[in-house]
Structure formats: C-alpha cells, structure tokens
Design a protein around this motif. Structure first.
Motif, PDB file in Angstrom:
ATOM      1  N   ALA A  71     -43.180   8.600  10.938  1.00 44.38           N
ATOM      2  CA  ALA A  71     -42.002   8.715  10.072  1.00 44.38           C
ATOM      3  C   ALA A  71     -40.754   9.108  10.854  1.00 44.38           C
ATOM      4  O   ALA A  71     -39.650   8.657  10.544  1.00 44.38           O
ATOM      5  CB  ALA A  71     -42.259   9.713   8.948  1.00 44.38           C
ATOM      6  N   GLU A  88     -31.667   5.322  -2.409  1.00 44.23           N
ATOM      7  CA  GLU A  88     -32.537   6.486  -2.556  1.00 44.23           C
ATOM      8  C   GLU A  88     -33.097   6.576  -3.969  1.00 44.23           C
ATOM      9  O   GLU A  88     -32.396   6.307  -4.934  1.00 44.23           O
ATOM     10  CB  GLU A  88     -31.773   7.768  -2.229  1.00 44.23           C
ATOM     11  CG  GLU A  88     -31.266   7.809  -0.803  1.00 44.23           C
ATOM     12  CD  GLU A  88     -30.619   9.135  -0.446  1.00 44.23           C
ATOM     13  OE1 GLU A  88     -31.063  10.171  -0.961  1.00 44.23           O
ATOM     14  OE2 GLU A  88     -29.677   9.109   0.351  1.00 44.23           O
ATOM     15  N   THR A  91     -38.671   9.293  -4.898  1.00 48.61           N
ATOM     16  CA  THR A  91     -39.863   9.253  -4.057  1.00 48.61           C
ATOM     17  C   THR A  91     -39.667   8.614  -2.689  1.00 48.61           C
ATOM     18  O   THR A  91     -40.521   8.768  -1.823  1.00 48.61           O
ATOM     19  CB  THR A  91     -41.001   8.492  -4.777  1.00 48.61           C
ATOM     20  OG1 THR A  91     -40.537   7.161  -5.073  1.00 48.61           O
ATOM     21  CG2 THR A  91     -41.403   9.200  -6.057  1.00 48.61           C
ATOM     22  N   ALA A  92     -38.555   7.901  -2.480  1.00 47.23           N
ATOM     23  CA  ALA A  92     -38.405   7.188  -1.205  1.00 47.23           C
ATOM     24  C   ALA A  92     -36.941   6.908  -0.888  1.00 47.23           C
ATOM     25  O   ALA A  92     -36.066   6.966  -1.751  1.00 47.23           O
ATOM     26  CB  ALA A  92     -39.176   5.872  -1.254  1.00 47.23           C
ATOM     27  N   THR A  94     -34.890   3.755   1.025  1.00 41.19           N
ATOM     28  CA  THR A  94     -35.031   2.400   1.548  1.00 41.19           C
ATOM     29  C   THR A  94     -33.839   2.108   2.440  1.00 41.19           C
ATOM     30  O   THR A  94     -32.683   2.304   2.048  1.00 41.19           O
ATOM     31  CB  THR A  94     -35.115   1.372   0.415  1.00 41.19           C
ATOM     32  OG1 THR A  94     -36.255   1.686  -0.386  1.00 41.19           O
ATOM     33  CG2 THR A  94     -35.262  -0.042   0.956  1.00 41.19           C
ATOM     34  N   THR A 104     -38.935   1.124   3.856  1.00 46.59           N
ATOM     35  CA  THR A 104     -38.990   2.246   2.924  1.00 46.59           C
ATOM     36  C   THR A 104     -39.747   3.398   3.563  1.00 46.59           C
ATOM     37  O   THR A 104     -40.822   3.204   4.131  1.00 46.59           O
ATOM     38  CB  THR A 104     -39.655   1.823   1.602  1.00 46.59           C
ATOM     39  OG1 THR A 104     -38.878   0.767   1.030  1.00 46.59           O
ATOM     40  CG2 THR A 104     -39.728   2.973   0.625  1.00 46.59           C
ATOM     41  N   ILE A 105     -39.162   4.587   3.465  1.00 49.20           N
ATOM     42  CA  ILE A 105     -39.792   5.804   3.979  1.00 49.20           C
ATOM     43  C   ILE A 105     -40.026   6.720   2.783  1.00 49.20           C
ATOM     44  O   ILE A 105     -39.090   7.042   2.041  1.00 49.20           O
ATOM     45  CB  ILE A 105     -38.905   6.513   5.024  1.00 49.20           C
ATOM     46  CG1 ILE A 105     -38.581   5.574   6.186  1.00 49.20           C
ATOM     47  CG2 ILE A 105     -39.567   7.795   5.512  1.00 49.20           C
ATOM     48  CD1 ILE A 105     -37.574   6.132   7.163  1.00 49.20           C
ATOM     49  N   ALA A 106     -41.274   7.113   2.592  1.00 49.27           N
ATOM     50  CA  ALA A 106     -41.598   8.030   1.500  1.00 49.27           C
ATOM     51  C   ALA A 106     -40.948   9.378   1.768  1.00 49.27           C
ATOM     52  O   ALA A 106     -40.933   9.856   2.900  1.00 49.27           O
ATOM     53  CB  ALA A 106     -43.108   8.178   1.383  1.00 49.27           C
ATOM     54  N   ARG A 107     -40.423  10.004   0.747  1.00 45.68           N
ATOM     55  CA  ARG A 107     -39.763  11.305   0.912  1.00 45.68           C
ATOM     56  C   ARG A 107     -40.708  12.356   1.491  1.00 45.68           C
ATOM     57  O   ARG A 107     -40.281  13.216   2.243  1.00 45.68           O
ATOM     58  CB  ARG A 107     -39.176  11.782  -0.406  1.00 45.68           C
ATOM     59  CG  ARG A 107     -37.899  11.024  -0.756  1.00 45.68           C
ATOM     60  CD  ARG A 107     -37.074  11.839  -1.734  1.00 45.68           C
ATOM     61  NE  ARG A 107     -35.870  11.135  -2.077  1.00 45.68           N
ATOM     62  CZ  ARG A 107     -34.695  11.357  -1.510  1.00 45.68           C
ATOM     63  NH1 ARG A 107     -34.567  12.238  -0.562  1.00 45.68           N
ATOM     64  NH2 ARG A 107     -33.637  10.683  -1.892  1.00 45.68           N
ATOM     65  N   HIS A 108     -41.997  12.267   1.155  1.00 45.80           N
ATOM     66  CA  HIS A 108     -42.936  13.260   1.692  1.00 45.80           C
ATOM     67  C   HIS A 108     -43.128  13.112   3.198  1.00 45.80           C
ATOM     68  O   HIS A 108     -43.641  14.014   3.851  1.00 45.80           O
ATOM     69  CB  HIS A 108     -44.279  13.248   0.942  1.00 45.80           C
ATOM     70  CG  HIS A 108     -45.042  11.966   1.070  1.00 45.80           C
ATOM     71  ND1 HIS A 108     -45.782  11.636   2.179  1.00 45.80           N
ATOM     72  CD2 HIS A 108     -45.181  10.934   0.206  1.00 45.80           C
ATOM     73  CE1 HIS A 108     -46.339  10.454   2.006  1.00 45.80           C
ATOM     74  NE2 HIS A 108     -45.996  10.011   0.818  1.00 45.80           N
ATOM     75  N   ASP A 109     -42.693  11.984   3.779  1.00 42.42           N
ATOM     76  CA  ASP A 109     -42.761  11.789   5.234  1.00 42.42           C
ATOM     77  C   ASP A 109     -41.515  12.312   5.942  1.00 42.42           C
ATOM     78  O   ASP A 109     -41.451  12.320   7.165  1.00 42.42           O
ATOM     79  CB  ASP A 109     -42.926  10.309   5.582  1.00 42.42           C
ATOM     80  CG  ASP A 109     -44.312   9.793   5.318  1.00 42.42           C
ATOM     81  OD1 ASP A 109     -45.259  10.616   5.298  1.00 42.42           O
ATOM     82  OD2 ASP A 109     -44.478   8.575   5.142  1.00 42.42           O
TER      83      ASP A 109
END
Length: 145
Positions: A71, A88, A91-92, A94, A104-109
């Motif tokens: 990430a 935004e 959850t992500a 882009t 797309t990067i997941a927010r948890h990453d």
C-alpha cells in the motif's frame, strides 16, 4: 553501490547519495523500482518524478506498480505528478493516473492521510527555475485539473 544485495539500507542510502551528487540516472531508478524491498520501490518513485519528462520509459515502469501489493508503494505512486486526481469514499481512495487507468487503495491500507495545508511545490522553486520552466509547470498543472 545500488546493487548491494546484502543491505537494503545501503541500497537506499546509495540512491539518495547518488541523487545528492546529481549523478542519478534513469537506470538506477528503474533498477530500484524492481527491488524486492517495498521501501526502496517507494523511494524510487519519489526519485523518478524529475525524470518523467525526459525519460518516458520511467512512466511505463511506474504504470507497472499500480497494483503493487504494498500500500505504501501505491500511495507514493499516487503522490507522483499526474496521479493527483482522486475520488474518495468512506472505504477507499481511487487514483486516476496518467493513462486514464484507475487504482483503488482501501482506506484500511493507508496508515494516515491528512491535508498538509501547504503547497507540494518546494519553497523558493520560482527562484530556481527559468520563466519557460515555470510556464511549462503551470501548463501541466492546468492540464491535470
């Protein structure tokens, strides 16, 4: 020096030292973009930025990192000029890149994300570049909107 297989820290320090000596070349960056250590790839992306206009092959190397499993590597790629368009959600995030592709990067990453409240341009940049370079920069920023 940048090929030291025993020490990732040594490879990283070598890259930044070569850059500081104004001896960094696209070949060094390309090799670092393929390093097995994510932190070296992350730094190579930063180091690639000034070379993108004169070494188009680097853009292709950056495209290849869009789906990198790390990430931080993907996030650094998002911070590279041309990757500034984002969408935004809760959850992500882009990222819309140079070629119209989306990553797309997941927010948890994402460990942290905050507005800096300041320009990403280095302080005093206008004193270090020619009027033509400033004009080119402004044209680039306008295109990115």
């Amino acid at each position: 020096m940048t090929g030291n297989t025993q020490s990732p820290a040594g490879r990283l320090h070598a890259l930044w030292t070569i850059e500081g000596l104004d001896e960094l070349r696209a070949g060094h960056i390309i090799k670092a973009l393929h390093d097995t250590i994510a932190g070296i790839r992350e730094n190579a992306i930063r180091l690639a930025e000034p070379f993108l206009t004169t070494n188009p092959e680097l853009a292709n190397e950056l495209y290849a990192l869009q789906n990198n499993d790390n990430a931080r590597v993907r996030f650094q790629l998002a911070c590279t000029p041309g990757y500034i368009n984002t969408t935004e959600t809760l959850t992500a995030i882009t990222l819309n890149n140079y070629g119209g592709q989306k990553t797309t990067i997941a927010r948890h990453d994402i460990q942290s994300l905050k507005a800096l409240g300041m320009s990403a341009m280095p302080a005093g940049l206008e004193k270090q570049i020619t009027p033509q370079q400033m004009s080119n920069l402004l044209a680039f920023i306008q295109e990115a909107k």
